[in-house]
Write a protein that holds these residues in place. Structure first.
Motif, PDB file in Angstrom:
ATOM      1  N   SER A  85       0.878  -1.133  -0.188  1.00  0.00           N
ATOM      2  CA  SER A  85      -0.029  -0.007   0.021  1.00  0.00           C
ATOM      3  C   SER A  85       0.813   1.224  -0.028  1.00  0.00           C
ATOM      4  N   ALA A  86       1.904   1.182   0.633  1.00  0.00           N
ATOM      5  CA  ALA A  86       2.855   2.471   0.817  1.00  0.00           C
ATOM      6  C   ALA A  86       3.630   2.498  -0.502  1.00  0.00           C
ATOM      7  N   LEU A 121       2.355   1.845  -3.518  1.00  0.00           N
ATOM      8  CA  LEU A 121       1.542   2.120  -4.307  1.00  0.00           C
ATOM      9  C   LEU A 121       1.244   3.558  -3.981  1.00  0.00           C
ATOM     10  N   LEU A 122       0.962   3.967  -3.088  1.00  0.00           N
ATOM     11  CA  LEU A 122       0.624   5.392  -2.683  1.00  0.00           C
ATOM     12  C   LEU A 122       1.609   6.323  -3.438  1.00  0.00           C
ATOM     13  N   VAL A 123       2.848   5.958  -2.988  1.00  0.00           N
ATOM     14  CA  VAL A 123       4.361   6.915  -3.302  1.00  0.00           C
ATOM     15  C   VAL A 123       4.232   7.146  -4.668  1.00  0.00           C
ATOM     16  N   LEU A 159       2.073   6.410  -7.030  1.00  0.00           N
ATOM     17  CA  LEU A 159       0.929   7.207  -7.677  1.00  0.00           C
ATOM     18  C   LEU A 159       1.203   8.632  -7.466  1.00  0.00           C
ATOM     19  N   ILE A 160       1.592   8.800  -6.166  1.00  0.00           N
ATOM     20  CA  ILE A 160       1.874  10.468  -6.146  1.00  0.00           C
ATOM     21  C   ILE A 160       2.959  10.932  -7.201  1.00  0.00           C
TER      22      ILE A 160
END
Length: 209
Positions: free
Chosen positions: A71-72, A74-76, A78-79
């Motif tokens: 999750s971490a 993927l988040l970074v 995508l940002i």
């Protein structure tokens, strides 16, 4: 020293990796050709400063969070991808000889903006963090009592070789852009081409695993 072994081999590996074309190379070349030498040099320094951040993150174990948490990661990812796509679209949608291409951008504010954007594009790429976690430990003894310090020394050595190469890229690519900008039509096309490169880099990052 600090449990580091095969340091000459490490330096040779760093040089080989830095010479291999990749997203950072395209980013620096695009900035230098599209916006001039000052912007290219600032972007190169920003990219390398981002590597310094990844070095200390790896030494402190923060990068391990990206490796352990999907999750971490993927988040970074995508940002970072969204930021690159935003930069690219801002160039693609500029009218005529856009604010990036009509002439080399000068001034402290623009230089700092290019530097900041270089830092962010690198820091927000989780694949760079994972690279440091995978590459640096190969040259640190398993039983070393100074692994964080070894991480920092190896990481900064990698950054040093990368900085020299990145600055050379920016310096020697800039005259190509200066020649192209003599024509307003070519300058506008250069603006759109640079924007397309940034969008492609963003999509490449977003689709990476």
């Amino acid at each position: 020293m600090l449990g580091i072994h095969d340091f000459p081999l490490f330096l040779l590996s760093c040089i080989a990796l830095n010479l291999t074309p990749g997203p950072d190379t395209l980013y620096i070349l695009g900035r230098s050709i599209g916006q001039g030498r000052a912007q290219g040099l600032a972007s190169a320094l920003g990219i390398c400063s981002g590597c310094v951040v990844h070095t200390f993150a790896a030494a402190l174990g923060l990068s391990g969070l990206l490796a352990a948490s999907a999750s971490a990661f993927l988040l970074v990812k995508l940002i970072g991808a969204a930021y690159l796509i935003y930069l690219g679209l801002s160039m693609l949608l500029s009218r005529g000889a856009g604010r990036f291409s009509a002439a080399p951008v000068s001034g402290d504010r623009h230089w700092l903006a290019a530097y900041r954007q270089g830092v962010l594009t690198n820091v927000l790429n989780p694949k760079v963090a994972l690279f440091f976690l995978a590459f640096l430990p190969q040259f640190i003894a398993v039983d070393s009592a100074h692994k964080p310090a070894a991480f920092v020394l190896l990481g900064l050595s990698f950054v040093a070789t990368g900085t020299v190469w990145s600055l050379c890229l920016a310096w020697f690519a800039a005259p190509i852009g200066a020649w192209l900008r003599r024509s307003e039509r070519l300058a506008a096309r250069l603006d759109r081409a640079l924007g397309a490169v940034f969008v492609a880099l963003g999509l490449r990052l977003a689709l990476s695993r």
